[in-house]
Design a protein around this motif. Structure first.
Motif, mmCIF file in Angstrom:
data_model
loop_
_atom_site.group_PDB
_atom_site.id
_atom_site.type_symbol
_atom_site.label_atom_id
_atom_site.label_comp_id
_atom_site.label_asym_id
_atom_site.label_seq_id
_atom_site.Cartn_x
_atom_site.Cartn_y
_atom_site.Cartn_z
ATOM 1 N N GLY A 95 1.007 -1.168 0.124
ATOM 2 C CA GLY A 95 -0.011 0.086 -0.075
ATOM 3 C C GLY A 95 0.648 1.037 0.036
ATOM 4 N N ASP A 96 0.627 2.023 -1.301
ATOM 5 C CA ASP A 96 1.508 3.239 -0.976
ATOM 6 C C ASP A 96 1.036 4.260 0.064
ATOM 7 N N SER A 97 1.803 5.365 0.219
ATOM 8 C CA SER A 97 1.774 6.405 0.918
ATOM 9 C C SER A 97 2.302 7.573 0.474
ATOM 10 N N ASP A 98 1.525 8.767 0.487
ATOM 11 C CA ASP A 98 2.009 10.033 -0.099
ATOM 12 C C ASP A 98 2.995 10.737 0.789
ATOM 13 N N PRO A 99 4.213 10.545 0.676
ATOM 14 C CA PRO A 99 5.028 11.165 1.644
ATOM 15 C C PRO A 99 4.943 12.859 1.991
ATOM 16 N N ASP A 100 4.344 13.512 1.078
ATOM 17 C CA ASP A 100 3.953 14.912 1.234
ATOM 18 C C ASP A 100 2.698 15.085 1.993
ATOM 19 N N LYS A 101 1.748 14.140 2.227
ATOM 20 C CA LYS A 101 0.449 14.432 2.703
ATOM 21 C C LYS A 101 0.410 13.481 4.122
ATOM 22 N N PHE A 102 1.073 12.519 4.397
ATOM 23 C CA PHE A 102 1.116 11.720 5.413
ATOM 24 C C PHE A 102 1.443 12.406 6.683
ATOM 25 N N PRO A 103 0.446 12.717 7.612
ATOM 26 C CA PRO A 103 0.697 13.370 8.971
ATOM 27 C C PRO A 103 1.903 12.788 9.562
ATOM 28 N N MET A 104 1.851 11.677 9.803
ATOM 29 C CA MET A 104 3.021 11.002 10.953
ATOM 30 C C MET A 104 4.210 10.980 10.658
ATOM 31 N N GLN A 105 4.901 12.050 10.181
ATOM 32 C CA GLN A 105 6.285 12.093 9.661
ATOM 33 C C GLN A 105 7.247 11.629 10.970
ATOM 34 N N PRO A 106 8.457 11.154 10.689
ATOM 35 C CA PRO A 106 9.209 10.838 11.834
ATOM 36 C C PRO A 106 9.852 11.945 12.484
ATOM 37 N N LYS A 107 9.044 12.765 13.351
ATOM 38 C CA LYS A 107 9.558 13.732 14.077
ATOM 39 C C LYS A 107 8.550 13.990 15.325
ATOM 40 N N LYS A 108 8.903 14.710 16.320
ATOM 41 C CA LYS A 108 8.159 14.722 17.385
ATOM 42 C C LYS A 108 6.777 15.735 17.274
ATOM 43 N N HIS A 109 5.705 15.163 17.281
ATOM 44 C CA HIS A 109 4.282 15.939 17.100
ATOM 45 C C HIS A 109 3.785 16.371 18.574
ATOM 46 N N SER A 110 2.874 17.268 18.502
ATOM 47 C CA SER A 110 2.161 17.655 19.835
ATOM 48 C C SER A 110 0.968 16.938 19.843
ATOM 49 N N LEU A 111 0.837 16.631 21.253
ATOM 50 C CA LEU A 111 -0.244 15.843 21.366
ATOM 51 C C LEU A 111 -1.771 16.154 21.240
ATOM 52 N N GLU A 112 -1.890 17.744 21.040
ATOM 53 C CA GLU A 112 -2.981 18.158 20.176
ATOM 54 C C GLU A 112 -3.039 17.693 18.878
ATOM 55 N N PHE A 113 -2.139 17.837 18.274
ATOM 56 C CA PHE A 113 -2.032 17.649 16.691
ATOM 57 C C PHE A 113 -2.311 16.035 16.475
ATOM 58 N N LEU A 114 -1.716 15.261 17.514
ATOM 59 C CA LEU A 114 -2.184 13.808 17.461
ATOM 60 C C LEU A 114 -3.474 13.526 17.735
ATOM 61 N N ARG A 115 -4.061 14.328 18.521
ATOM 62 C CA ARG A 115 -5.741 13.838 19.179
ATOM 63 C C ARG A 115 -6.424 14.216 17.541
ATOM 64 N N GLU A 116 -5.919 15.526 16.848
ATOM 65 C CA GLU A 116 -6.762 15.740 15.603
ATOM 66 C C GLU A 116 -6.752 14.678 14.534
ATOM 67 N N ASN A 117 -5.621 13.722 14.966
ATOM 68 C CA ASN A 117 -5.317 12.661 13.877
ATOM 69 C C ASN A 117 -5.255 11.406 14.673
ATOM 70 N N ALA A 118 -6.712 11.044 15.532
ATOM 71 C CA ALA A 118 -6.470 10.078 16.159
ATOM 72 C C ALA A 118 -6.575 8.660 15.471
ATOM 73 N N HIS A 119 -6.971 8.805 14.009
ATOM 74 C CA HIS A 119 -7.137 7.389 13.556
ATOM 75 C C HIS A 119 -5.520 6.867 13.052
ATOM 76 N N LEU A 120 -4.776 7.831 12.981
ATOM 77 C CA LEU A 120 -3.361 7.589 12.616
ATOM 78 C C LEU A 120 -2.462 7.673 13.591
ATOM 79 N N ARG A 121 -2.607 8.369 14.939
ATOM 80 C CA ARG A 121 -1.662 8.446 15.772
ATOM 81 C C ARG A 121 -1.198 7.143 16.513
#
Length: 477
Positions: A95-121
Motif C-alpha cells: 500500500g502506497d503512502s504519499d510522503p507529502d501528505k502523510f501526517p505521521m512524519q518521523p518527528k515529534k508531534h504535539s499531543l493536540e495535533f495527534l488528537r486531531e489525527n486519532a485514526h493515525l496517531r
C-alpha cells in the motif's frame, strides 16, 4: 511464505533463515535501510535493501507510512541498538503512502495535533505503546476476576432511569426531532418513543450488577458508560469504560481488600508483559518533565510510581481523620490549597487527596466513612446517622482512582433515603426487590478504566489513553 511478527523476529534464536515480514515503513534511509514496524512491538526491525538490484520504481514507493512485505535472510545486525536485521531479497509494496501528505512524519508531534489525527496517531511509538498497555490491562482485568470465580455480566447500555444521579445523561430516542409528539399536558409523549418511555445511555452498570450479585454471589461488569457533562478538563470524557465488581456477603473491609488486591494484580501483570513499552513511556515522561517548572515536576519516575503502589500496603484512614490532617496541614494553614479545608463535611479535591498520598502518608490511601450528604443514596448508613460506609482509593499523581461502598441492604433505610432525595420508588422498584427478597450485606466499587490506563502509562490527559476520545464538541471518527 507466512509472515512472522517483528516481535518474534527480534526474539529469534535462529539466524540465516529465510523470513517474511509485513508492516509499515517508519523511515527509509539512504535508499537502503527500512525501519519496519508491524505494531506487535515498540521496536522496529531494520530491513537492508539491495538498492543496486531493486528497480527505481519500487525504491520510490518505499516511503514513510507505506505498507510493505519483505522477504529475506534474518542475520545478526552490525548496527548499534539492534540484534537482528533482514537482508532483503524481495520487496513488495502492499500500500502506497504519499510522503507529502502523510501526517505521521518521523518527528515529534504535539499531543493536540495527534488528537486531531486519532485514526493515525497509533502509528507513533507513544500511542502504539499506550494502546498495547491498554490492551494488556483490559486482559488483566478479566484474568483477575475469572481466576477469583467472578461471573462477567453485561449490564445495559440503554437505561430507563438516572438511578445514581451520577451526572447528566445522553438521551436515547427515535422520535422525530422536527415534530415531537405531545401528550395532553403539552409535554413530550415518550410513550410513542421506541422503548415507550424516556431512556438514556447508562452512567453505570452498578445497580443492575447488584441484582446479579444477589443470585450469583460475585459478579463484575466491564463496559462503556456515558456522561453528558460539558467538561473540557484533562480528566473527563463523555464516553469511557468502567470496571464494577459487586460481591454478596462482603462488608466494607472485604471491599477494601478486594480493591487493593485487584489493583496490585493488574498493575503487576501489565508491568510483567509490557516492559519495553513502559520503559519507553517512562523516558518520554522524563523528557516532558524537563520542560516543566521544578515545582510541577513529578517526584517519582513512572516505573517507581507503579512499584510504589505494588510495594506499599494501602493506608486505611477515616474521612474524619483525613479532615483533621488536612485542616492542620501547612498548605492549608498557609492557604496554598485552592480549596481551603475549614470544617468537617467538605468534599475533598484532587489536591487534598494527593497531599495525603504523596506528602503525609507516602503510600496509597483508602479513605472510608464519608459524610452521607456527599455520597450516593445506595451507600450503607453508619450507626452515627451522618456517615456512610463509602471508600475511595487515592493514588500518587492522580488522586481518586476507585470509588466504592458497602451497599445499603436494609429496605426501610434505603426507602427513607430515597424519599429524602426525591428518588421515585416506582422507578426503582426492581432495585428495591433485592432488598425485599433475601437481602444480604454486599459491597462493590467502580474503577474508571481510562483513569487506570492514565496512571499506568504516565500520560496526563485522559484523551490520550482511549482510541477515539468523545468530548464536548468532538465526535470525530
Amino acid at each position: 511464505m507466512k509472515h512472522t511478527k517483528v516481535k518474534d523476529l527480534l526474539k529469534s534464536t535462529t539466524t540465516l533463515q529465510e523470513v517474511n515480514a509485513k508492516g509499515w515503513v517508519r523511515t527509509f534511509r539512504n535508499n537502503q535501510f527500512i525501519a519496519l514496524n508491524d505494531g506487535s512491538t515498540l521496536n522496529n526491525i531494520q530491513c537492508v535493501v539491495d538498492f543496486e538490484n531493486t528497480p527505481d520504481e519500487i525504491l520510490k514507493r518505499i516511503t514513510t507510512g507505506a505498507a510493505v512485505s519483505v522477504t529475506g535472510e534474518l542475520v545478526e545486525s552490525k548496527g548499534a541498538g539492534q540484534t537482528y536485521e533482514i537482508q532483503v531479497k524481495k520487496i513488495e509494496i502492499l500500500g502506497d503512502s504519499d510522503p507529502d501528505k502523510f501526517p505521521m512524519q518521523p518527528k515529534k508531534h504535539s499531543l493536540e495535533f495527534l488528537r486531531e489525527n486519532a485514526h493515525l496517531r497509533v502509528r507513533t511509538n507513544a500511542f502504539g505503546a499506550i494502546m498495547r498497555v491498554r490492551s494488556v490491562l483490559a486482559f488483566a482485568v478479566h484474568s483477575y476476576f475469572q481466576k477469583k470465580g467472578f461471573v462477567y455480566v453485561n449490564t445495559p447500555v440503554i437505561t430507563g432511569a438516572d438511578a445514581e444521579g451520577a451526572g447528566e445523561m445522553f438521551q436515547v430516542t427515535s422520535l422525530p426531532m422536527d415534530k415531537l409528539p405531545k401528550n395532553e399536558e403539552g409535554a413530550i409523549d415518550y410513550k410513542k418513543d421506541f422503548f415507550g418511555k424516556h431512556t438514556n445511555l447508562t452512567v453505570s452498570g452498578q445497580l443492575e450488577a447488584e441484582t446479579y450479585a444477589m443470585a450469583l454471589g460475585q459478579v463484575y461488569t466491564f463496559g462503556p458508560t456515558f456522561r453528558a457533562e460539558n467538561s473540557n478538563t484533562s480528566r473527563h470524557l463523555a464516553e469511557f469504560w468502567m470496571i464494577e465488581p459487586e460481591v454478596a456477603f462482603n462488608d466494607l473491609n472485604d471491599n477494601m481488600d478486594l480493591a487493593e488486591d485487584f489493583i496490585q494484580y493488574v498493575i503487576k501483570y501489565t508491568m510483567d508483559k509490557c516492559g519495553d513499552d513502559l520503559k519507553f513511556l517512562e523516558g518520554r515522561l522524563l523528557e516532558e518533565e524537563k520542560s516543566k517548572p521544578q515545582a510541577e515536576r513529578s517526584e517519582l519516575a513512572l516505573l517507581d510510581k507503579l512499584n510504589f503502589v505494588l510495594e506499599n500496603n494501602f493506608k486505611r484512614v477515616s474521612y474524619t481523620e483525613a479532615i483533621d490532617i488536612l485542616r492542620n496541614s501547612t498548605p492549608n494553614k498557609k492557604k496554598k490549597f485552592n480549596y481551603i479545608i475549614n470544617e468537617w463535611g467538605a468534599d475533598l479535591q484532587s489536591e487534598h487527596e494527593r497531599f495525603l498520598v504523596e506528602k503525609h502518608f507516602k503510600c496509597p490511601v483508602i479513605l472510608f466513612d464519608y459524610p452521607a450528604n456527599i455520597k450516593a443514596f445506595y451507600m450503607r448508613l453508619n450507626e452515627d446517622g451522618k456517615t456512610v460506609r463509602a471508600m475511595d482509593i487515592l493514588f500518587p499523581g492522580i488522586g481518586e482512582i476507585v470509588g466504592g461502598s458497602q451497599r445499603e441492604e436494609r429496605y426501610d433505610v434505603l426507602v427513607e433515603k430515597m424519599k429524602v432525595l426525591g428518588i421515585d420508588e416506582e422507578e426503582l422498584s426492581w432495585y428495591l426487590d433485592t432488598r425485599r427478597f433475601g437481602s444480604a450485606v454486599h459491597s462493590g466499587f467502580g474503577l474508571g478504566f481510562e483513569r487506570l490506563v492514565l496512571f499506568v502509562t504516565g500520560m496526563t490527559n485522559i484523551r490520550d489513553v482511549i482510541p477515539f476520545p468523545r468530548t464536548p464538541g468532538n465526535a470525530e471518527f
